[in-house]
Design a protein around this motif. Sequence first.
Motif, PDB file in Angstrom:
ATOM      1  N   LEU B  10      48.110 -73.002  27.667  1.00  0.00           N
ATOM      2  CA  LEU B  10      48.811 -73.999  29.257  1.00  0.00           C
ATOM      3  C   LEU B  10      46.995 -73.234  29.878  1.00  0.00           C
ATOM      4  CD1 LEU B  10      52.712 -74.558  29.016  1.00  0.00           C
ATOM      5  CD2 LEU B  10      50.086 -76.461  29.134  1.00  0.00           C
ATOM      6  N   PRO B  11      46.893 -73.686  31.305  1.00  0.00           N
ATOM      7  CA  PRO B  11      45.557 -72.971  31.776  1.00  0.00           C
ATOM      8  C   PRO B  11      45.989 -71.950  33.050  1.00  0.00           C
ATOM      9  CG  PRO B  11      46.170 -76.019  32.514  1.00  0.00           C
ATOM     10  CD  PRO B  11      46.796 -75.341  31.786  1.00  0.00           C
ATOM     11  N   HIS B  12      48.162 -71.695  33.284  1.00  0.00           N
ATOM     12  CA  HIS B  12      48.091 -71.253  34.069  1.00  0.00           C
ATOM     13  C   HIS B  12      49.174 -69.913  33.447  1.00  0.00           C
ATOM     14  CE1 HIS B  12      46.237 -73.206  36.552  1.00  0.00           C
ATOM     15  NE2 HIS B  12      46.545 -74.166  36.507  1.00  0.00           N
ATOM     16  N   HIS B  13      49.192 -70.018  32.081  1.00  0.00           N
ATOM     17  CA  HIS B  13      49.771 -68.600  31.446  1.00  0.00           C
ATOM     18  C   HIS B  13      50.378 -67.774  32.143  1.00  0.00           C
ATOM     19  CE1 HIS B  13      47.412 -67.963  28.985  1.00  0.00           C
ATOM     20  NE2 HIS B  13      47.741 -66.831  28.021  1.00  0.00           N
ATOM     21  N   ASP B  14      51.155 -66.645  31.969  1.00  0.00           N
ATOM     22  CA  ASP B  14      50.506 -65.283  32.286  1.00  0.00           C
ATOM     23  C   ASP B  14      50.233 -64.292  31.510  1.00  0.00           C
ATOM     24  OD1 ASP B  14      50.714 -62.278  33.175  1.00  0.00           O
ATOM     25  OD2 ASP B  14      53.628 -62.845  32.840  1.00  0.00           O
ATOM     26  N   HIS B  15      48.494 -64.529  31.217  1.00  0.00           N
ATOM     27  CA  HIS B  15      47.889 -64.114  30.344  1.00  0.00           C
ATOM     28  C   HIS B  15      47.915 -62.206  30.742  1.00  0.00           C
ATOM     29  CE1 HIS B  15      45.245 -63.758  27.098  1.00  0.00           C
ATOM     30  NE2 HIS B  15      44.391 -63.223  27.902  1.00  0.00           N
ATOM     31  N   ASN B  16      48.086 -61.839  31.288  1.00  0.00           N
ATOM     32  CA  ASN B  16      48.157 -60.284  31.876  1.00  0.00           C
ATOM     33  C   ASN B  16      49.157 -60.243  30.352  1.00  0.00           C
ATOM     34  OD1 ASN B  16      46.199 -59.461  33.563  1.00  0.00           O
ATOM     35  ND2 ASN B  16      47.582 -59.375  35.249  1.00  0.00           N
ATOM     36  N   ARG B  17      50.388 -60.881  30.488  1.00  0.00           N
ATOM     37  CA  ARG B  17      51.309 -59.938  29.636  1.00  0.00           C
ATOM     38  C   ARG B  17      51.105 -60.548  28.239  1.00  0.00           C
ATOM     39  NH1 ARG B  17      56.516 -64.030  29.908  1.00  0.00           N
ATOM     40  NH2 ARG B  17      57.505 -63.793  27.668  1.00  0.00           N
ATOM     41  N   CYS B  18      50.264 -61.607  27.725  1.00  0.00           N
ATOM     42  CA  CYS B  18      50.009 -61.999  27.181  1.00  0.00           C
ATOM     43  C   CYS B  18      48.910 -61.150  25.865  1.00  0.00           C
ATOM     44  CB  CYS B  18      49.007 -62.833  27.229  1.00  0.00           C
ATOM     45  SG  CYS B  18      48.764 -64.703  25.917  1.00  0.00           S
ATOM     46  N   ARG B  19      47.409 -60.531  26.846  1.00  0.00           N
ATOM     47  CA  ARG B  19      47.201 -59.671  26.440  1.00  0.00           C
ATOM     48  C   ARG B  19      47.742 -58.051  26.221  1.00  0.00           C
ATOM     49  NH1 ARG B  19      43.709 -58.997  30.736  1.00  0.00           N
ATOM     50  NH2 ARG B  19      45.229 -57.832  31.138  1.00  0.00           N
ATOM     51  N   GLU B  20      48.800 -57.865  27.187  1.00  0.00           N
ATOM     52  CA  GLU B  20      49.547 -56.440  27.182  1.00  0.00           C
ATOM     53  C   GLU B  20      50.209 -56.113  26.076  1.00  0.00           C
ATOM     54  OE1 GLU B  20      47.991 -53.757  28.845  1.00  0.00           O
ATOM     55  OE2 GLU B  20      46.806 -55.317  30.042  1.00  0.00           O
ATOM     56  N   LYS B  21      51.174 -57.568  25.140  1.00  0.00           N
ATOM     57  CA  LYS B  21      51.862 -57.405  24.247  1.00  0.00           C
ATOM     58  C   LYS B  21      50.780 -57.249  23.167  1.00  0.00           C
ATOM     59  CE  LYS B  21      54.823 -60.520  21.364  1.00  0.00           C
ATOM     60  NZ  LYS B  21      54.709 -61.892  21.783  1.00  0.00           N
ATOM     61  N   ALA B  22      49.433 -58.269  23.615  1.00  0.00           N
ATOM     62  CA  ALA B  22      49.305 -58.076  22.453  1.00  0.00           C
ATOM     63  C   ALA B  22      48.936 -56.284  22.165  1.00  0.00           C
ATOM     64  CB  ALA B  22      47.937 -59.175  21.948  1.00  0.00           C
ATOM     65  N   LEU B  23      47.635 -55.654  23.409  1.00  0.00           N
ATOM     66  CA  LEU B  23      47.457 -54.644  22.933  1.00  0.00           C
ATOM     67  C   LEU B  23      48.897 -53.273  22.473  1.00  0.00           C
ATOM     68  CD1 LEU B  23      45.168 -54.364  25.889  1.00  0.00           C
ATOM     69  CD2 LEU B  23      44.788 -54.115  23.562  1.00  0.00           C
ATOM     70  N   GLN B  24      50.065 -53.054  22.795  1.00  0.00           N
ATOM     71  CA  GLN B  24      51.173 -52.386  22.635  1.00  0.00           C
ATOM     72  C   GLN B  24      51.143 -52.548  21.004  1.00  0.00           C
ATOM     73  OE1 GLN B  24      54.038 -53.133  25.111  1.00  0.00           O
ATOM     74  NE2 GLN B  24      52.742 -52.676  26.355  1.00  0.00           N
ATOM     75  N   THR B  25      51.157 -53.895  20.500  1.00  0.00           N
ATOM     76  CA  THR B  25      51.029 -54.575  19.062  1.00  0.00           C
ATOM     77  C   THR B  25      50.704 -53.519  18.266  1.00  0.00           C
ATOM     78  OG1 THR B  25      52.367 -56.594  19.797  1.00  0.00           O
ATOM     79  CG2 THR B  25      51.808 -56.495  17.238  1.00  0.00           C
ATOM     80  N   ALA B  26      49.411 -53.979  18.691  1.00  0.00           N
ATOM     81  CA  ALA B  26      48.122 -53.351  17.938  1.00  0.00           C
ATOM     82  C   ALA B  26      48.447 -51.362  17.925  1.00  0.00           C
ATOM     83  CB  ALA B  26      46.601 -53.700  18.582  1.00  0.00           C
ATOM     84  N   ASP B  27      48.675 -50.804  19.270  1.00  0.00           N
ATOM     85  CA  ASP B  27      49.368 -49.749  19.054  1.00  0.00           C
ATOM     86  C   ASP B  27      50.142 -49.191  17.769  1.00  0.00           C
ATOM     87  OD1 ASP B  27      47.146 -48.829  20.921  1.00  0.00           O
ATOM     88  OD2 ASP B  27      48.744 -49.634  22.769  1.00  0.00           O
TER      89      ASP B  27
END
Lengths: 170, 170
Positions: B10-27
């Motif tokens: 969706l065009p205006h989703h909270d992508h910061n949250r998206c990215r942070e979650k992915a990076l934390q998961t990766a860690d």
Amino acid sequence: MALSFISPLLPHHDHNRCREKALQTADRICDNRGVRLTPMRRQVLELIWESHKAIKAYDLLERITPKAGTTKPVTVYRALNFLMEQGLIHKVESLNAFIGCSFSDHQHQQLLLTCSNCQEVEERPAEAVMEAIDRELEQASFTIYYKAIEIHGLCTHCAKIDATANHIIE
Amino acid sequence: MALSFISPLLPHHDHNRCREKALQTADRICDNRGVRLTPMRRQVLELIWESHKAIKAYDLLERITPKAGTTKPVTVYRALNFLMEQGLIHKVESLNAFIGCSFSDHQHQQLLLTCSNCQEVEERPAEAVMEAIDRELEQASFTIYYKAIEIHGLCTHCAKIDATANHIIE
DNA sequence: GTTATTATGTTACTATATAACATTACTTTA
DNA sequence: TAAAGTAATGTTATATAGTAACATAATAAC
Ligand SMILES: [Zn+2]
Ligand SMILES: [Zn+2]
Ligand SMILES: [Zn+2]
Ligand SMILES: [Zn+2]
């Protein structure tokens, strides 16, 4: 009925017949559509149909005969693009390579099974898969332009060899 | 429940949250597995997660900060290979580009929907599709190693724009 | 601390694909 | 059938994608 259901990938199938049929179909299709299967385009198609292995553009390039080695990449890519537009070949995206289409005489969607051992590619209509994808796309409200469904692994033949001996490369 | 079902595309989703979650998961994943998400690897992953658009290796290369422009292709490809091995990113074979995996915390199979207009890629588990493929492979007696299921077309958002105005590039 | 292992740097190269413009070969139609 | 238009191929150059081989640096294991 029996013969026509033998998989083209059986190791000892009559590939001459396979290739000739594909070339004749190509001639007919291009004629019907009023597009030209020029000598260059036909030669590229012939080279692709020398086997069921996916072949790369630069390997084709080396094998084009009018003074082999003088033909340039762009010539091959133009022929490949034409053949793709006419649905006579498919690109295997995950290999950057090309195969002859086994169903060029009718509109279809295909799944490509690529053997990591023998490099042969089997094209399958896989209608149940295509229907499942259609349903998925409908759920996602996604308008499809192009589809690449590619599976890599071991074909029956190579899996048997693998089970017997134990010298698979990949 | 509601929020977690909003499509990441969706065009205006909270992508910061998206990215942070992915990076934390990766860690967490790398820590659990005893593999090292080094600064280089993490930076490549961060750059990939800057959006849901597929990004090419050489575009990543340009954006790597330690003296941008000095990092060499092989460095990026090594990071990409690591991230793929750990299931943190996927390669979009038909684009020669990469996206962050949206489901890296569990074993899954994915179908990739790539919008030809906005270039965003949506990853979907599409379980019914995967089951249909399994049945097809069983029929074909094919032993799977790797699967690339890629669809190109228009995402909902871009299809709507297309319907309203009429200036899709593709 | 020394050794082994893993990751990154460096140089060079191989592989895949296209842009831009010139020439040739076919097709159309006057 | 000559001229003009269109389609295909040739030519030169370049863009994009990916890897091999070996050196150095960083981390882990002992
Ligand atoms: Zn055959
Ligand atoms: Zn086909
Ligand atoms: Zn997002
Ligand atoms: Zn994923």
